[in-house]
Design an enzyme around this catalytic site. Structure first.
Site, PDB file in Angstrom:
ATOM      1  N   CYS A 256       0.885  -1.040   0.365  1.00  0.00           N
ATOM      2  CA  CYS A 256      -0.157  -0.032   0.359  1.00  0.00           C
ATOM      3  C   CYS A 256       0.899   1.308  -0.495  1.00  0.00           C
ATOM      4  CB  CYS A 256      -0.646  -0.299   1.084  1.00  0.00           C
ATOM      5  SG  CYS A 256      -2.267  -1.361   0.613  1.00  0.00           S
ATOM      6  N   ASN A 386      -0.954  -2.229  -6.613  1.00  0.00           N
ATOM      7  CA  ASN A 386      -0.694  -2.805  -6.399  1.00  0.00           C
ATOM      8  C   ASN A 386      -2.062  -2.961  -4.974  1.00  0.00           C
ATOM      9  OD1 ASN A 386       0.090  -4.236  -3.325  1.00  0.00           O
ATOM     10  ND2 ASN A 386      -0.968  -2.700  -2.781  1.00  0.00           N
ATOM     11  N   GLU A 387      -3.024  -3.792  -5.137  1.00  0.00           N
ATOM     12  CA  GLU A 387      -4.252  -4.396  -5.251  1.00  0.00           C
ATOM     13  C   GLU A 387      -5.210  -3.803  -4.831  1.00  0.00           C
ATOM     14  OE1 GLU A 387      -4.360  -5.469  -0.735  1.00  0.00           O
ATOM     15  OE2 GLU A 387      -2.735  -7.094  -0.950  1.00  0.00           O
TER      16      GLU A 387
END
Length: 676
Positions: A256, A386-387
């Site tokens: 994150c 990312n995600e």
């Protein structure tokens, strides 16, 4: 605005998988993996590590700087209780008289605007200045050398001498040195301190001992004994613990952290290179501060130092979908770089590849060379995103970045993203999108129970080998007991079995500092003086140190479902490596048939990791569960009984076997790093 801890963890570290799934897991293709009896090539980069600056992993952790808030850039935006003088104390010693203030006019560099001004009206024997308490104290050892440096200038007076000291907890002086500051312009000043005593929580004192006005910035204290003795380098014992894993790759800087809390908080790699005073510090998404002292050059250098491939992850031109706290009124959610600004951002990604791989004569290769590394870093992988929430804005920007990298650098493997969970809407949509673009690899994340890992051992058996391959970028079983570690070990045997489609895998998070942990579990815990690898760490180490280039099925046979196993062969040595995981409470027999392998020696190495089900390594008892090594005699066929709650590695030597080189130490020592 602060991101609430619980919701940020929920999305960014994969606990979204606990929520009811909004979709189905990837459907099994008609054609599953081929017969394994003949041996199957698998990724030689399979097991690596994932580094994110969470849990004080960088500043106060792996990054060896001992001064906290060295540039006076802490703000309430980092943490509500923080300000420019956090970790500093104003000192008036020996009846000295004067003032201190934080200023911003004409700083060393606009990227670091704050500095301290000391106005000394009367030094009165001792002086006036500052004391820094470091990160939970400054640990020093008697006889070791520490490099002190400061940027300083004289504003009033001809010269303002500085007295620099290390003091123990009681105020006793451990080391002392003097620096004459004479220039009216910013200049670096340096001196080496050698403490006469050892103290785990000392402090650094800087006193102005003459009348006048002096400005101070970038006050730094570094141990000379960093990992590989690098300047601006890594904490030696913590870096060695990472090196001892022998990872094949290092993913950085997150997580994150990469896409950040809003566009202004995105991790921009160009802000983290060059002289320290030019780097842009900012709030860490995990609610503390990042100096960028550990920046992209240091990441690349560290990868090279431990023999691992670099795997940087850049934002996909969108911020975290939880930006601003989407659960709150006024939350901003996922934000996107404007379409008009995308060409500039795409160039930033392309410049990163040039920085890593370009010749020293190229624009960005020259900056790498100026930092002391004229040769390229041999970058092969770049993660994009990312995600990320699978929105139209994300997909549009990802495609622009992906197409540009594919066209300019076809030699680079771009890794996409399919959300924070092993199932659900983002997972399904992410896979569909990746396959539409023919993205070579996607990044799966999940944090699940030990039972989930044991039950899903066949997850990748049915993945389509003709579509995107997998980087299992973040996974863990939510605990640091032996049973947690064994559930991960059992799952890792399936990653080896599917090493043709699962190309990379990394446990996460890697590091956590005692007293500053935002997320549990982690692989390595540490404080200022001790490194405590978990049982999970030793599982990762045993798999990483015993990787193979081919997988073979039908070698090991067990009658109990509590036992799972894998067999790989290392083509470089000819060694055949068996891994047996018993997650049950009773000993279980296993039959081994090595008759298909020729030219094996009867001598083998037996490594076991076992103990009580709930055993853990702690600071008080860091070696509760550690690997034990013994010689073993193997034959063409033999029986072996696995201990309850155990991981067993049997490495059978090939006839052409040579001593295995430990890339982290240059020897064959397989001992852990606990408690160093």
């Amino acid at each position: 605005m602060k991101i609430p801890y619980s919701s940020l963890l929920l999305t960014c570290l994969g606990l979204a998988s606990l929520l009811p799934s909004r979709g189905q897991a990837q459907k099994a293709p008609k054609k599953a993996q081929p017969d394994l009896a003949a041996g199957k090539p698998i990724s030689q980069d399979l097991f690596g590590i994932f580094f994110e600056d969470i849990n004080y992993a960088a500043d106060g952790g792996l990054y060896a700087e001992l001064v906290q808030n060295r540039s006076f850039e802490y703000t309430p935006n980092d943490n509500a209780a923080w300000h420019s003088l956090t970790a500093w104390e104003f000192l008036r010693e020996g009846y000295s008289f004067g003032t201190m203030s934080v200023e911003t006019a004409a700083p060393v560099n606009p990227s670091n605007p704050h500095y301290v001004t000391l106005h000394v009206e009367n030094e009165m024997q001792k002086g006036l200045g500052l004391k820094n308490s470091g990160f939970d104290g400054i640990p020093v050892k008697a006889g070791d050398q520490y490099n002190f440096s400061v940027q300083a200038r004289v504003k009033a007076g001809k010269s303002v001498p500085l007295l620099v000291q290390l003091r123990d907890k009681e105020g006793g002086v451990l080391a002392t040195a003097s620096l004459p500051v004479q220039a009216a312009t910013w200049q670096p000043y340096r001196v080496t301190l050698t403490p006469t005593g050892t103290d785990a929580a000392s402090s650094l004192v800087v006193l102005a001992t003459g009348k006048g006005t002096v400005d101070l910035d970038l006050i730094s204290l570094f141990p000379q004994k960093t990992f590989k003795n690098r300047s601006n380098g890594m904490r030696a014992d913590l870096a060695q613990a990472i090196a001892d894993l022998q990872p094949k790759f290092v993913r950085f800087p997150g997580g994150c952290l990469a896409h950040g809390d809003g566009l202004e908080n995105m991790y921009r790699w160009k802000n983290t290179i060059g002289p320290l005073e030019q780097r842009v510090a900012q709030r860490n998404i995990w609610n503390y501060h990042q100096t960028a002292g550990l920046g992209y050059f240091e990441y690349f250098q560290f990868c090279e130092d431990i023999g691992a491939k670099p795997l940087p992850v850049v934002p996909a031109a969108v911020s975290c979908q939880n930006s601003g706290g989407t659960w709150r009124i006024g939350g901003t959610g996922q934000q996107s770089i404007a379409t008009a600004e995308m060409p500039e951002y795409v160039q930033e990604v392309l410049d990163l590849i040039e920085y890593a791989n370009g010749p020293a004569t190229s624009t960005w290769g020259a900056k790498r060379a100026a930092a002391g590394h004229p040769e390229p870093f041999h970058l092969e992988y770049v993660g994009v995103g990312n995600e990320d929430k699978q929105t139209p804005e994300f997909r549009e920007r990802f495609k622009v970045i992906y197409d540009a990298v594919k066209q300019k650098h076809p030699e680079i493997t771009v890794i996409g993203t399919v959300g924070p969970a092993p199932r659900g809407e983002d997972f399904d949509q992410g896979w569909t999108f990746a396959n539409q673009l023919a993205v070579p690899m996607v990044d799966e994340h999940y944090y699940e129970s030990p039972e989930w890992f044991l039950k899903n051992n066949r997850r990748y058996d049915s993945y389509d080998r003709k579509k995107s391959t997998v980087y299992l970028g973040e996974y863990a079983s939510r605990g640091n007991t032996l049973f947690n570690a064994l559930s991960e070990a059992a799952y890792m045997t399936s990653l080896e079995r599917n090493g043709d489609v699962v190309r990379l895998a990394s446990y996460a998070p890697l590091l956590a500092k005692e007293g500053h942990t935002q997320w549990n579990p982690d692989l390595i815990y540490f404080n200022n003086s001790t490194v405590c690898p978990t049982v999970n760490y030793y599982v990762q180490q045993l798999f990483s140190r015993n990787q193979g280039s081919e997988y073979f099925g039908g070698i090991l046979t067990a009658s109990d479902s509590a036992v799972v196993s894998s067999c790989v062969r290392d083509a470089s040595s000819g060694d055949v490596i068996l891994k047996l995981v018993n997650s049950g409470a009773t000993a279980q027999p296993v039959r081994v048939d090595l008759s298909r392998f020729k030219r094996l020696r009867p001598t083998a190495e037996l490594i076991t990791l076992s103990g009580p089900r709930d055993a853990k390594n702690t600071f008080a008892s860091p070696q509760t569960v550690v690997p034990k090594t013994a010689p073993f005699k193997a034959s063409g066929t033999f029986a072996y009984t696995t201990a309850p709650y155990s991981l067993t590695v049997i490495r059978v030597k090939g006839s052409d076997a040579k001593p295995r080189k430990d890339v982290s130490r240059g020897n064959t020592n397989s001992s852990g790093s606990a408690g160093r």
